[in-house]
Design an enzyme around this catalytic site. Structure first.
Site, PDB file in Angstrom:
ATOM      1  N   ASP A  29      10.030  -5.383   1.883  1.00  0.00           N
ATOM      2  CA  ASP A  29       8.588  -5.553   1.743  1.00  0.00           C
ATOM      3  C   ASP A  29       8.334  -7.018   1.395  1.00  0.00           C
ATOM      4  O   ASP A  29       8.917  -7.545   0.440  1.00  0.00           O
ATOM      5  CB  ASP A  29       8.083  -4.666   0.588  1.00  0.00           C
ATOM      6  CG  ASP A  29       6.724  -4.079   0.896  1.00  0.00           C
ATOM      7  OD1 ASP A  29       6.560  -2.858   0.742  1.00  0.00           O
ATOM      8  OD2 ASP A  29       5.847  -4.865   1.308  1.00  0.00           O
ATOM      9  N   ASP A  49       2.994  -7.163   3.452  1.00  0.00           N
ATOM     10  CA  ASP A  49       1.962  -6.593   2.586  1.00  0.00           C
ATOM     11  C   ASP A  49       0.612  -7.276   2.793  1.00  0.00           C
ATOM     12  O   ASP A  49       0.518  -8.501   2.729  1.00  0.00           O
ATOM     13  CB  ASP A  49       2.427  -6.798   1.127  1.00  0.00           C
ATOM     14  CG  ASP A  49       1.521  -6.125   0.139  1.00  0.00           C
ATOM     15  OD1 ASP A  49       1.466  -4.895   0.144  1.00  0.00           O
ATOM     16  OD2 ASP A  49       0.862  -6.840  -0.633  1.00  0.00           O
ATOM     17  N   GLU A  68       0.902  -4.740   7.215  1.00  0.00           N
ATOM     18  CA  GLU A  68      -0.078  -3.808   6.637  1.00  0.00           C
ATOM     19  C   GLU A  68      -1.446  -4.473   6.764  1.00  0.00           C
ATOM     20  O   GLU A  68      -1.639  -5.579   6.236  1.00  0.00           O
ATOM     21  CB  GLU A  68       0.231  -3.509   5.169  1.00  0.00           C
ATOM     22  CG  GLU A  68      -0.727  -2.495   4.587  1.00  0.00           C
ATOM     23  CD  GLU A  68      -0.823  -2.542   3.081  1.00  0.00           C
ATOM     24  OE1 GLU A  68      -0.649  -3.636   2.508  1.00  0.00           O
ATOM     25  OE2 GLU A  68      -1.066  -1.492   2.456  1.00  0.00           O
ATOM     26  N   HIS A  96       3.348   4.934  -0.361  1.00  0.00           N
ATOM     27  CA  HIS A  96       3.312   4.858  -1.826  1.00  0.00           C
ATOM     28  C   HIS A  96       1.898   4.599  -2.369  1.00  0.00           C
ATOM     29  O   HIS A  96       1.695   4.546  -3.584  1.00  0.00           O
ATOM     30  CB  HIS A  96       4.251   3.750  -2.290  1.00  0.00           C
ATOM     31  CG  HIS A  96       3.801   2.409  -1.812  1.00  0.00           C
ATOM     32  ND1 HIS A  96       3.806   2.045  -0.479  1.00  0.00           N
ATOM     33  CD2 HIS A  96       3.278   1.365  -2.469  1.00  0.00           C
ATOM     34  CE1 HIS A  96       3.324   0.834  -0.358  1.00  0.00           C
ATOM     35  NE2 HIS A  96       2.982   0.387  -1.545  1.00  0.00           N
ATOM     36  N   ASP A  97       0.944   4.393  -1.449  1.00  0.00           N
ATOM     37  CA  ASP A  97      -0.437   4.102  -1.871  1.00  0.00           C
ATOM     38  C   ASP A  97      -1.379   5.267  -1.655  1.00  0.00           C
ATOM     39  O   ASP A  97      -2.582   5.146  -1.933  1.00  0.00           O
ATOM     40  CB  ASP A  97      -1.008   2.932  -1.049  1.00  0.00           C
ATOM     41  CG  ASP A  97      -0.389   1.605  -1.410  1.00  0.00           C
ATOM     42  OD1 ASP A  97      -0.373   0.719  -0.552  1.00  0.00           O
ATOM     43  OD2 ASP A  97       0.097   1.467  -2.554  1.00  0.00           O
TER      44      ASP A  97
HETATM   45  O1  ISL Z   1      -5.607   1.248  -0.121  1.00  0.00           O
HETATM   46  C1  ISL Z   1      -5.872   0.509  -1.035  1.00  0.00           C
HETATM   47  C2  ISL Z   1      -7.225  -0.021  -1.272  1.00  0.00           C
HETATM   48  O2  ISL Z   1      -8.079   1.071  -1.492  1.00  0.00           O
HETATM   49  C3  ISL Z   1      -4.866   0.183  -2.042  1.00  0.00           C
HETATM   50  O3  ISL Z   1      -4.130   1.373  -2.313  1.00  0.00           O
HETATM   51  C4  ISL Z   1      -3.837  -0.848  -1.650  1.00  0.00           C
HETATM   52  O4  ISL Z   1      -3.919  -1.798  -2.645  1.00  0.00           O
HETATM   53  C5  ISL Z   1      -4.043  -1.564  -0.326  1.00  0.00           C
HETATM   54  O5  ISL Z   1      -3.813  -0.643   0.675  1.00  0.00           O
HETATM   55  C6  ISL Z   1      -3.041  -2.723  -0.211  1.00  0.00           C
HETATM   56  O6  ISL Z   1      -1.748  -2.220  -0.456  1.00  0.00           O
HETATM   57  C7  ISL Z   1      -0.674  -3.158  -0.597  1.00  0.00           C
HETATM   58  O7  ISL Z   1      -1.022  -4.271  -1.424  1.00  0.00           O
HETATM   59  C8  ISL Z   1      -1.282  -4.016  -2.796  1.00  0.00           C
HETATM   60  C9  ISL Z   1      -0.272  -3.072  -3.460  1.00  0.00           C
HETATM   61  O8  ISL Z   1      -0.822  -2.583  -4.676  1.00  0.00           O
HETATM   62  C10 ISL Z   1       0.026  -1.883  -2.566  1.00  0.00           C
HETATM   63  O9  ISL Z   1       1.016  -1.052  -3.171  1.00  0.00           O
HETATM   64  C11 ISL Z   1       0.492  -2.411  -1.234  1.00  0.00           C
HETATM   65  O10 ISL Z   1       0.884  -1.350  -0.364  1.00  0.00           O
HETATM   66  C12 ISL Z   1      -1.258  -5.369  -3.485  1.00  0.00           C
HETATM   67  O11 ISL Z   1      -0.024  -5.992  -3.231  1.00  0.00           O
END
Ligand code: ISL
Ligand code: CA
Length: 611
Positions: free
Chosen positions: A175, A270, A328, A399-400
């Site tokens: 990641d 990310d 992402e 994981h989100d």
């Molecule tokens: O979906 C989201 C916004 O509502 C959050 O769950 C998430 O922060 C977003 O999708 C971005 O996610 C990524 O970056 C974040 C981290 O907290 C997440 O775990 C990661 O997947 C910041 O680095």
């Protein structure tokens, strides 16, 4: 160029215009296809000024004009790539396997489970961050990109993990979190010490604009040491990097090459779509802020230099190593995804879109029943627009996000057949499946009782913001419960024994779904997933086969074919808890999530037929 004199249809025919209008209309639950019909198609953007306001109109025009035209892709056939044939398995290291009894997952724990992962039949592991971090956002706040977090182990452990993965014929991607670093990163500490070079690594302003953080509150934090505000789109300890700065882009390229030199096979990038912020950092439109919850997002979710930065990173770091990239891209729709991944663009290989994660009219924190007919529609819509030079990542969990079976049903009589059906669905539609740890076990949301059990910074900040608004603690807890990311972060239950002092409460004990309970049971979700992987590997139709939807308008029934040369499979799915008419009768299924099949399609029944 689009202007305020352009019609909605002209805007909808531009890639960013398509996705932005589709997103706005989806949120208010209006079918975007209406734009093609009278009178919408002739409405000029400027006539909407009384409703949208001048600055929103201007922001929309600027945004849409960032990318001129949709991609003219003339590919005559699909290029063969390992990552188009692979099944990916995401590991959240903190919750995967703890080898030393401190209640926290670690690298040695993962190494001890590589045979389990290999036996699943997956091909590539995506490892969520294991770098040195203060763990404010469980590792998505990196303090040192070239050091492993002590609780996870050492760089030698990582090198061994990578070797053991490769020895088993699998690949591993990591990641890469480079929209921001931890505020404890040495670059940021030097910035606060007054080092101008490193102050230019970040985004400082004399006064804050109205941008909101994705983790509640303002996106700005005041630093008296430098007498300025620093931008953080996420937590207060995650400081946004300044990608305008060539030195920053060079640092990221060097980090990638350092890991590619070790043999890492690629990265998941990310929130990579957020790295290009609009110069001058103008205020966000309050209407958009209310609609999508993150004021200011129109000024950074697809910035003017986004494609340039991504293409440069891929060209300089990934391409020389033939490394894989999946970005992402929260907020991006199908056309923006194509702009960043179509083969003619020489940018990333794949992106994760979020468009399918919530039924229109809902957000992640609503406690509602996800409608699988929406998932069917959006999969068909994406496939309608993809060309042979495109590909897509297919996923339902990570994981989100809460566990998908818990979003679909609230009684768990159908836990097994629904878990199997969802796995079967993402393994048979066209694209690369990404499975999240525990999904192969039919994991469900967790039975959190109160805030003391919640660990996630996003939920904790949201809860506090609600309390600050005078909302009662019970109501505030109820508001974050359905969408808390902690539902996906419990320890994997290997053998039904308590994880001593686990970092997050254990809820999976005694629910009969441990790995030990399922591994020998041929009817378990785990066994179904292994068999499904074997089936997919031996049927190229499910990998490169043309995707052809049938019965598009039939509610609760999803039927499509996958054809390759003279071979064709038909997949038939009941998207509901109710029995419905079969599409195929008196036909032996090659693969199914039910053993006995007579009469109507049973709840969540999935069948694969040779036709
Ligand atoms: O979906 C989201 C916004 O509502 C959050 O769950 C998430 O922060 C977003 O999708 C971005 O996610 C990524 O970056 C974040 C981290 O907290 C997440 O775990 C990661 O997947 C910041 O680095
Ligand atoms: Ca441990």
């Amino acid at each position: 160029m689009i202007s305020k004199n352009s019609t909605l249809l002209e805007i909808y025919n531009r890639p960013i215009g398509h996705d932005v209008l589709a997103k706005i209309l989806m949120i208010i639950n209006v079918n975007p296809e209406k734009i093609k019909s009278f009178p919408f198609r002739h409405i000029k953007l400027k006539y909407l000024r009384p409703f949208l306001g001048k600055d929103l109109i201007n922001s929309l025009v600027d945004l849409v004009n960032i990318e001129e035209a949709s991609i003219k892709d003339t590919s005559k056939e699909i290029s063969k790539k390992w990552w188009k044939e692979a099944v990916f398995y995401q590991i959240y290291p903190r919750s995967f396997c703890d080898s030393n009894g401190d209640g926290i997952g670690d690298l040695q724990g993962i190494i001890s489970k590589l045979d389990y992962i290999k036996d699943l039949g997956v091909d590539c592991i995506w490892l969520s961050p294991v770098y040195d971090s203060p763990m404010d956002d469980n590792g998505y706040d990196i303090r040192n990109y070239r050091k492993i977090l002590d609780e996870m182990g050492t760089m030698e452990n990582f090198d061994l993990l990578l070797k053991e993965v490769h020895d088993r014929g699998m690949k591993l991607i990591m990641d890469l979190v480079v929209n921001h670093t931890s505020d404890e990163h040495k670059w940021f500490k030097k910035a606060l010490d007054g080092d101008i070079k490193y102050q230019n690594y970040y985004i400082f302003a004399d006064k804050p604009n109205n941008w909101k953080s994705w983790f509640s509150g303002t996106a700005w934090r005041y630093f008296p040491q430098v007498g300025k505000y620093g931008l953080h789109l996420f937590s207060q300890k995650q400081m946004d990097l300044n990608w305008e700065n060539k030195d920053v882009r060079k640092e990221v390229i060097d980090i990638c090459k350092w890991y590619f030199d070790k043999g890492v096979d690629g990265f998941r990038l990310d929130v990579i779509n957020l790295i290009s912020k609009r110069p001058g950092l103008p205020n966000g439109n309050e209407k958009i802020g209310d609609l999508v919850n993150f004021t200011g997002i129109e000024h950074y979710f697809y910035g003017a230099k986004l494609y340039q930065y991504i293409q440069e990173l891929v060209e300089e770091a990934f391409k020389p190593y033939g490394a894989f990239s999946v970005g992402e891209t929260p907020g991006h729709g199908i056309e923006m995804g194509r702009l960043l991944t179509n083969e003619t663009r020489n940018a990333m290989d794949l992106v994760f879109s979020f468009d399918h994660l919530e039924t229109p009219g809902h957000n992640r924190f609503d406690d509602y029943k996800y409608d699988l007919n929406f998932l069917k529609d959006i999969i068909y819509k994406f496939n309608d627009r993809l060309t042979l030079g495109d590909w897509q990542a297919i996923y339902l969990e990570n994981h989100d996000n809460p566990r998908m079976p818990s979003k679909v049903i609230h009684n768990f009589k159908y836990r097994d057949v629904l878990s199997k059906m969802l796995l079967g669905l993402i393994m048979t539609v066209k694209g690369t499946p990404f499975i999240y740890q525990g999904q192969e076990l039919g994991s469900l949301n967790l039975d959190f009782k109160d805030m003391s059990q919640i660990r996630d910074v996003e939920s904790i900040n949201m809860y506090q913001e609600l309390l600050d608004k005078g909302i009662s603690s019970e109501e505030a807890f109820a508001s974050i419960l359905a969408g808390s990311r902690d539902h996906a972060r419990n320890m994997i239950n290997w053998y039904d024994n308590p994880h001593e002092n686990a970092w997050i409460d254990d809820f999976t004990l005694g629910d009969g779904y441990s790995v030990k309970d399922q591994i020998g049971d041929k009817n378990s979700v785990l066994s179904f997933f292994k068999d499904l992987n074997k089936f997919r590997k031996t049927h190229i139709e499910l990998i490169y086969g043309a995707f052809n939807p049938l019965e598009r308008d039939k509610k609760d029934l999803m039927v499509f074919t996958r054809g390759f040369d003279d071979k064709k499979l038909l997949i038939e799915i009941n998207l509901s808890e109710k029995p419905i008419e079969r599409y195929l009768r008196n036909k032996e299924a090659l693969f199914s999530n039910y053993v006995e099949k007579e009469g109507k399609l049973k709840p969540y029944e999935l069948n694969i037929y040779r036709i």
